[in-house]
Design a protein around this motif. Sequence first.
Motif, PDB file in Angstrom:
ATOM      1  N   TRP A 167     -13.331 -13.455  11.643  1.00  0.00           N
ATOM      2  CA  TRP A 167     -14.358 -13.548  10.591  1.00  0.00           C
ATOM      3  C   TRP A 167     -15.380 -12.422  10.751  1.00  0.00           C
TER       4      TRP A 167
ATOM      5  N   ASN B 209     -14.704 -23.920  12.576  1.00  0.00           N
ATOM      6  CA  ASN B 209     -13.771 -23.662  11.476  1.00  0.00           C
ATOM      7  C   ASN B 209     -14.363 -24.071  10.134  1.00  0.00           C
ATOM      8  N   GLU B 210     -15.026 -25.218  10.091  1.00  0.00           N
ATOM      9  CA  GLU B 210     -15.659 -25.665   8.851  1.00  0.00           C
ATOM     10  C   GLU B 210     -16.727 -24.667   8.411  1.00  0.00           C
TER      11      GLU B 210
ATOM     12  N   ASN C  73     -14.982 -21.354   7.234  1.00  0.00           N
ATOM     13  CA  ASN C  73     -14.295 -21.562   5.947  1.00  0.00           C
ATOM     14  C   ASN C  73     -15.286 -21.606   4.793  1.00  0.00           C
TER      15      ASN C  73
END
Length: 274
Positions: A95, A267-268, A271
């Motif tokens: 990311w 991850n949440e 995302n």
Amino acid sequence: MENIVEKLKNGSMVPFLGMGVFEKIQAKDGSHLPYDSDSMILALNNGRAMSPRLMYEYSRAAMSLEQRKGREFIVQMTNHIYSSKEYDLPKVYTWLKQIKPKYVIDTNMDDSLQKIYSDVEHFLITGVSRITADYDRFIIYKFDLSKSAYEKINKDTLTLDLPILFKPMGSTKPEMNFIISDADFVDWLTEAMGGFAMPPILKDFRKDKEYLFMGVDFAKDTFRMVANEITMDLKGGFTILNKPELTKKEDKFIKTHNLENLNLSLNEFINSHA
């Protein structure tokens, strides 16, 4: 929260990475990378637990191993944990690769951060401890893109025109220097309190910055102290701790430093900001 990516790009917010970014990261041989204090102790001690007193924090366990087996053992073992395995980059790094922040603090000791900046010139600062030649507890490198190699530079030649990667606990590359045992942390923190843990230009640059703490364990005394020294004069920011309830020490650190906890998994969070 809507402006986090833009703030990371323009340098007003600084990512601060901890071992938790490796949670659930599996190497190609099926083993798992250390992602917290307990798993680091097991990795350093060939999968064996140690006494409850030593299991409190990995720096204690590393100190015990260093006293019994020597400094070279703990250096080589730390390097082996990261350099002997092939593994995909944790999602946080992939990311950040798209964002390319101007300044990143990474307390992990592998070379994932260097990999995501390998296509641009940058500066790399790695921590070092227990040296007698100087008070400074850092080494500065400049990445030469044409040679794809790091070259040591003097702290006076560090500038803000290129991205700066700060790995205060050391790294496997370009040289093996690790802040891992109690003696390492005591020395590093002592000099940090005297102002010798980071170059002068960064001590000015860090003022009034927001921080985004990802994978940092504020339940452990050592990393609260490390974070406090590195982020002095901070403006505030966010922590990402997906927990039913924060410990008293975590809650106090967050409130004292004007941070807001986002109760999400990494991850949440990624995302929602990809």
